[in-house]
Design an enzyme around this catalytic site. Structure first.
Site, PDB file in Angstrom:
ATOM      1  N   GLN A   1       0.830  -1.203   0.000  1.00  0.00           N
ATOM      2  CA  GLN A   1       0.000   0.000   0.000  1.00  0.00           C
ATOM      3  C   GLN A   1       0.866   1.256   0.000  1.00  0.00           C
ATOM      4  O   GLN A   1       1.618   1.487   0.937  1.00  0.00           O
ATOM      5  CB  GLN A   1      -0.896  -0.015   1.240  1.00  0.00           C
ATOM      6  CG  GLN A   1      -1.628   1.296   1.512  1.00  0.00           C
ATOM      7  CD  GLN A   1      -2.545   1.213   2.723  1.00  0.00           C
ATOM      8  OE1 GLN A   1      -3.541   0.525   2.717  1.00  0.00           O
ATOM      9  NE2 GLN A   1      -2.190   1.921   3.786  1.00  0.00           N
ATOM     10  N   GLY A   2       0.766   2.050  -1.023  1.00  0.00           N
ATOM     11  CA  GLY A   2       1.549   3.288  -1.113  1.00  0.00           C
ATOM     12  C   GLY A   2       0.692   4.499  -0.768  1.00  0.00           C
ATOM     13  O   GLY A   2       0.230   5.226  -1.648  1.00  0.00           O
TER      14      GLY A   2
ATOM     15  N   SER B   1       1.051   6.480   2.856  1.00  0.00           N
ATOM     16  CA  SER B   1       1.776   7.446   3.697  1.00  0.00           C
ATOM     17  C   SER B   1       3.026   7.970   3.000  1.00  0.00           C
ATOM     18  O   SER B   1       3.634   7.297   2.168  1.00  0.00           O
ATOM     19  CB  SER B   1       2.211   6.780   5.004  1.00  0.00           C
ATOM     20  OG  SER B   1       1.097   6.485   5.794  1.00  0.00           O
TER      21      SER B   1
ATOM     22  N   GLU C   1     -10.573  -1.807   6.852  1.00  0.00           N
ATOM     23  CA  GLU C   1      -9.427  -2.304   7.584  1.00  0.00           C
ATOM     24  C   GLU C   1      -9.676  -2.220   9.084  1.00  0.00           C
ATOM     25  O   GLU C   1      -9.260  -3.077   9.840  1.00  0.00           O
ATOM     26  CB  GLU C   1      -8.171  -1.508   7.211  1.00  0.00           C
ATOM     27  CG  GLU C   1      -6.890  -2.214   7.610  1.00  0.00           C
ATOM     28  CD  GLU C   1      -5.646  -1.371   7.359  1.00  0.00           C
ATOM     29  OE1 GLU C   1      -4.562  -1.895   7.567  1.00  0.00           O
ATOM     30  OE2 GLU C   1      -5.766  -0.187   6.982  1.00  0.00           O
TER      31      GLU C   1
ATOM     32  N   SER D   1      -4.329   6.206  13.443  1.00  0.00           N
ATOM     33  CA  SER D   1      -3.956   6.048  14.844  1.00  0.00           C
ATOM     34  C   SER D   1      -5.193   6.120  15.728  1.00  0.00           C
ATOM     35  O   SER D   1      -6.239   6.613  15.308  1.00  0.00           O
ATOM     36  CB  SER D   1      -2.979   7.149  15.252  1.00  0.00           C
ATOM     37  OG  SER D   1      -3.677   8.373  15.347  1.00  0.00           O
ATOM     38  N   ASN D   2      -5.070   5.610  16.939  1.00  0.00           N
ATOM     39  CA  ASN D   2      -6.221   5.644  17.849  1.00  0.00           C
ATOM     40  C   ASN D   2      -6.665   7.078  18.133  1.00  0.00           C
ATOM     41  O   ASN D   2      -7.843   7.310  18.410  1.00  0.00           O
ATOM     42  CB  ASN D   2      -5.891   4.892  19.135  1.00  0.00           C
ATOM     43  CG  ASN D   2      -5.885   3.385  18.914  1.00  0.00           C
ATOM     44  OD1 ASN D   2      -5.881   2.916  17.770  1.00  0.00           O
ATOM     45  ND2 ASN D   2      -5.901   2.623  19.998  1.00  0.00           N
ATOM     46  N   GLU D   3      -5.739   8.022  18.066  1.00  0.00           N
ATOM     47  CA  GLU D   3      -6.146   9.422  18.223  1.00  0.00           C
ATOM     48  C   GLU D   3      -7.075   9.835  17.074  1.00  0.00           C
ATOM     49  O   GLU D   3      -8.103  10.482  17.302  1.00  0.00           O
ATOM     50  CB  GLU D   3      -4.909  10.344  18.248  1.00  0.00           C
ATOM     51  CG  GLU D   3      -4.100  10.261  19.534  1.00  0.00           C
ATOM     52  CD  GLU D   3      -3.187   9.038  19.603  1.00  0.00           C
ATOM     53  OE1 GLU D   3      -3.029   8.345  18.571  1.00  0.00           O
ATOM     54  OE2 GLU D   3      -2.655   8.760  20.702  1.00  0.00           O
TER      55      GLU D   3
END
Lengths: 394, 347, 347, 394
Positions: free
Chosen positions: A127-128, A130, A245, A379-381
């Protein structure tokens, strides 16, 4: 035994799955799954091939695309049996990300060309998304794709490519239109990892493993037909994909298996007084607490499954599964490290050699690598912000 | 003054980023570092003045160890700064001076290892069986803490290259070297001191070291968060990031205060074990480690990589948490009333 | 449909804010409420059809109890919705119909109380000694769970106004009424069912009730945070407030899911105790309670006051956490492997 | 015994304090302190008078204002001995807030008039800062004071007045200038609680106690000399005062006493199996964990004390004491509630009657009321922001 799954149909389905795995899963695959984190594509691919020949290659895909036609309960039971048997996990990138995106947005030609390779376990994806300056904030990514005749030419740099060094293909998010607002000008492409202009650089992670990579794209030419869906809709496809996901990221079946393994560890491993740790009431209380929190997580997963059975799509509620599921994954291995004590901090000589004491193998690497589960896939944030804004209207 | 020179040396000699960026090659000790530390006088800090040492107080020793932790140094300074004087006290008078000189010159390197014979005491005075890891990379001599069920923890002293020992190379989780020892009728010198006391001294050293690790990681993270931009502004502008850092800061300040307290108590007790040690080690094993985990979380993916320092600090603290009495064991030593009334002299 | 009418009744009959604003006067049950609930058919939900009841499934019963918890109702609906059918099964055939009718009419009110004779079993079949609190305000009859060391937990049934009982008025922490009973050679009817099973049913009811309490508190808090302004904008604009609410939402969703799971498991097991109960009750006693504490924190000082609902929800959950098996006891019943493999039928 | 306080001078000082308390503290005062939360001013005042006659009325005040001249270590030992003996806590509002503010910013006449009453325990104060729409955000408060000849006339509404119903006097923050930015136009006044135009309204809190109040000020006339310090500097005085309060809010000595009491509770109270709870390894582990965290908190307090001994003022670092101290206070009583089980949730009939089982008395009320300690005196959220901005430069 009272349970959602406690019907005679589901019991016999579970028995059928269990018998198949028992018969066909090579013992060395199970051993590698227990011991390691980053399985080689040969192991993952060969197991995928075995499942696919049985017709079970992608239970969550539509029947027409190669799925099984199982309802969500059967799919969950299948996942659970695979986890309890230590079968190699299915390749997330192909089965859960690339495949479903192609099924939803790809062309007929793309589906014909790429889905069979995923199902058979012979083609791997990465997966490209980030970039060094666009982690959680994908809208600010800088990689560009510009049209050049029949082709697109991609330039830029991507990072955090899980298993990129084992991948044949990449789905890649690139900017195709500068003139609109940042999210609106992105498109998705299928990129051959062997194309000229691609260079990979490994990123070593704290578990002393190599599973992620950076990739540089230097005038990489991609045929026009490799655009996924419509141009400038790449952001939409990416968002849908990340939602899918998140559901998978609860990882409940694998965590169930881990807590069971934790009890086995506590039964086998002696404490400082020489008696098994499981004789210690404090250890028992600790494991019982983890179990209680797991039951809470699993209940939330089952609620989502029941909703899906009733025809409702998983919405942003899936964010709670990602948050609590990833936290629990970390707590499980933190507990393992506390149980292991010294055995958890002595490694074989040589980088990547792993723990010396066989009882610690797998646990230490998982513990370290799992710092990532609260960071990746949004992220969880980010998940908390999604919950607050989307569900709670804050 | 001393601390300034410690910081300067660390800054100028293989600072952490140069080591960590090449971690794949292994966390080796720079070959000359130990001799340089000897020349700088650091190895004399825990040697009594009458033997030519500097006889530094515990504030100084623990402060140096905090710097070593903050710099992620691979050299086992803690063993020498925590134990040299105790070791010298235990040796027969004739051997004191030569041993002190060898320690200060960097020629004698001390490691600590625990031996827990599973099946009762070993026969006679010889050591047998497999030990836990040797703490103190490159050791030439070992202090062996022999746990004998019902007889407490005795202390033995042996050269590494003597008969009756076989060694196996290994590493700690954070990459520092360690050995595993097999004793086979090794006849050590038995020392007249409590092994428990040595454990506690080592544990106190680890508290200082890991507090340094959290400190180093905290400063690194704070810098990063101020530079790194997401969604159009520095990460340090986000309220949850600010509050997350404030939380870790609370734990860091408490860890620093605990280290200072240990030093004060050890000064007052002239180096004997101190009341607050079990609490301090238990704190390290849970909150300090969680603080480091949180810094990785706040930093995102980069915090997971080998080329960035955070993961190394995390693994160092994880190692420190497991050695010389983990959280469960330390909590088991705490009796609330005795600890609370004893530790401030109000019992 | 039923749930709609439950919600409507609660909304229209002494809603929580009217009760709580006058809490200083005591958390009394509205005198007519029980009879109205009987008229609405709620007390027939747990009575078998053959005895004229509605024989509702467990989803329905627990959903009603969630609503009662979300509304902070003082009436002990949970005792009746969880236990009526079990009680009727235990009575001799001749008494079933009259008892069922009395329950459905609201004339017979059942309370549950535990008796733990400290000094071994009481003599013969009579009950003696002081009991724990009676759960079920206004009870006319008691189910007594008699813990006999080594003999498990037996079940007894007695009228409150019979000989051999003396009663003392009290309150639970959240203001609901409770009694303390002194038995003095009380000769109850001994029932042929397990007292442990009754405890688990009551605990399951408490999980639903307290999940409702968290739900009610959450909605209240969310509204408040969107209205209340500080530093020039609504509190709900602040990132830490958003994330705090997201955290509580995670626990709320899990509590709701646990309640649904209990209902499913109890349906499948035809009302017998279910595998997930210890985990669910343990979850309630820690995380659900913490979620409520967090909502108070997010609301600030007003969350502490009697005239505002949050404190009442908090105290209700605190009460629920302590009764019918607290966290420690429930965790003691969990064996990870058995629970994990049993609860999803994969054992 | 190794300790900061383990010198012969400090040991004999501690012995002197302990002997005095032992001799002069009435047993009923200690019993009331253990059992209750909101002590009547008679109890607090009489104990204050006893201490004051010994010359120990306000150890933290300057010697010239009636202090003891003790160094910070002696002051801490004094606090600790008072806490361990269950002496009634000193009145925070007079001793820690009003008094120090008057010493720092008041006129000579004000000091002469008001300090003796605080020292003697015969005059009580309350704080008029918060308003219904200005809790943590004091700058937005609406109460006004306008000049009218020799007097000021105050109008508005204040809330969260701790012990306002027992107070003789209030220090009150009011807006004196609308034309400047919000923080700049505030002044502080001394208001007589018996003045015409003042009406109090009790606020009942979740512990079923009455300790806080709302107050309405309707054309309350205040003599000109009751302005504290300079006009329009009230915000500055308030900030200084809240910083002082934060140090006190660590409440380490009282928490030490509480943890000791928790062990006594566990030794006396039987678990479900009839044996003392302290026999349960899980309970022992829990109390040991609390103790470890207390030692960490106390160490941070002692660091601040050592800094003060070296002549440094407590800065924003004190915020960490408030945060961790208040969290620990809550955890202590949460643990008590878990130990008490049923005994913690059965109350006497009649509002405010308290727990029925004597073993639970004091614990339940403290547990409930202590939800406030992370909220008041600048909520812990505010403290985290102060740390991030002021210390960490974020």
């Amino acid at each position: 035994m009272a349970s959602l799954f406690d019907t005679s149909e589901l019991r016999s389905f579970r028995a059928e799955v269990r018998a198949f795995i028992h018969e066909h899963l090579p013992a060395e695959f199970a051993a590698k799954t227990r011991a390691g984190l980053h399985l080689h594509r040969d192991v993952v691919g060969r197991w995928q091939g075995i499942l696919n020949r049985r017709g079970w290659g992608a239970p969550h895909w539509p029947l027409s695309a190669g799925g099984t036609g199982w309802d969500t309960y059967r799919r969950y039971i299948f996942e659970e049996e695979c986890a309890l048997a230590d079968a190699p996990p299915g390749d997330v990138l192909g089965l859960f990300l690339a495949g479903p995106m192609l099924i939803a947005a790809g062309s007929e030609a793309q589906r014909t060309r790429y889905l069979p390779g995923i199902l058979a376990g012979c083609e791997f994806w990465c997966q490209g998304f980030s970039e060094p300056n666009a982690g959680s904030d994908l809208a600010s990514l800088k990689t560009t794709a510009r049209r050049d005749g029949d082709h697109w030419v991609i330039n830029g740099q991507k990072t955090w490519l899980t298993e990129g060094h084992q991948a044949d293909l990449m789905f890649c998010l690139a900017r195709t239109d500068d003139s609109v607002k940042p999210q609106a000008g992105l498109s998705q492409f299928i990129v051959d990892m062997k194309a000229p202009g691609i260079s990979l650089q490994p990123i070593l992670t704290m578990d002393e493993g190599h599973s992620v990579n950076a990739v540089f794209l230097d005038n990489v030419r991609v045929p026009g037909e490799n655009l996924i869906g419509e141009p400038n809709r790449g952001w939409t496809y990416a968002k849908e994909l990340l939602t899918r996901e998140r559901t998978n990221n609860a990882q409940a079946p694998r965590t169930k298996r881990d807590i069971i393994a934790l009890q086995r560890l506590a039964e086998a491993h002696p404490g400082p007084d020489g008696r098994p740790l499981m004789d210690d009431p404090i250890v028992r209380d600790r494991l019982a607490g983890l179990t209680a929190d797991f039951v809470a997580l699993e209940s939330a997963v089952l609620s989502v499954l029941a909703d899906e059975m009733a025809g409702r799509e998983p919405g942003p509620e899936a964010s709670i599964l990602k948050i609590r599921g990833s936290e629990l994954q970390q707590r499980v291995t933190e507990t393992a490290m506390e149980l292991l004590g010294e055995a958890g901090v002595v490694l074989e000589p040589g980088y990547g050699g792993g723990p010396r004491d066989p009882v610690a193998r797998g646990w230490v690497e998982r513990h370290l690598f799992r710092r990532v589960v609260t960071i990746y896939a949004g992220s969880n944030e980010i998940q908390r912000t999604i919950i607050a804004r989307t569900i709670l209207g804050m | 003054m001393l601390l300034d020179s410690v910081r300067r040396y660390f800054r100028e000699n293989r600072p952490p980023d140069t080591r960590w960026a090449r971690f794949g090659e292994g966390q080796r000790q720079p070959p000359d570092a130990w001799r340089e530390m000897a020349e700088l006088g650091w190895l004399a800090l825990a040697v009594p003045e009458r033997l030519g040492g500097l006889e530094a107080d515990w504030d100084t020793r623990l402060a140096v160890l905090r710097e070593a932790g903050a710099d992620g140094r691979p050299e086992p300074l803690d063993v020498h700064l925590m134990l040299s004087d105790l070791l010298l006290r235990c040796l027969p008078q004739g051997q004191e001076e030569a041993t002190a000189a060898a320690i200060m010159a960097g020629d004698m390197r001390v490691g600590v290892v625990e031996l827990r014979p599973r099946a009762g005491p070993t026969g006679g005075n010889a050591l047998g069986g497999e030990s836990g890891p040797v703490y103190g990379a490159g050791a030439s001599h070992l202090l062996v803490l022999v746990h004998a069920p019902g007889r407490g923890c005795r202390l033995a002293w042996t050269a590494v290259e003597g008969p009756g020992l076989s060694l196996q190379q290994g590493r700690f989780l954070d990459g520092r070297g360690c050995l595993t020892v097999r004793f086979n009728h090794c006849e050590p010198r038995w020392l007249d001191a409590s092994g428990h006391h040595v454990r506690d001294l080592m544990a106190a050293g680890l508290v200082a070291d890991c507090t340094g690790a959290l400190d180093g990681a905290f400063r690194q993270t704070l810098d990063y968060l101020k530079q790194r931009r997401q969604f159009g502004r520095p990460l340090s502008d986000f309220q949850v990031v600010q509050h997350g850092m404030a939380e870790v800061f609370c734990d860091l300040q408490q860890a620093v205060a605990l280290t200072r307290r240990l030093a004060r108590e050890m000064n007052a007790a002239q180096g004997s074990a101190c009341d607050s040690l079990p609490a301090a080690k238990a704190f390290l094993s849970r909150r300090l480690l969680r603080g480091l985990g949180r810094l990785i979380q706040l930093s995102g993916g980069i915090g997971m990589t080998e080329e960035y320092p955070l993961a190394h600090y995390y693994k160092r603290a994880q190692t420190g948490a497991a050695l010389f009495g983990d959280r469960g064991e330390q909590l088991g030593r705490i009796s609330p009333v005795a600890t609370l009334l004893g530790s401030s002299g109000c019992g």
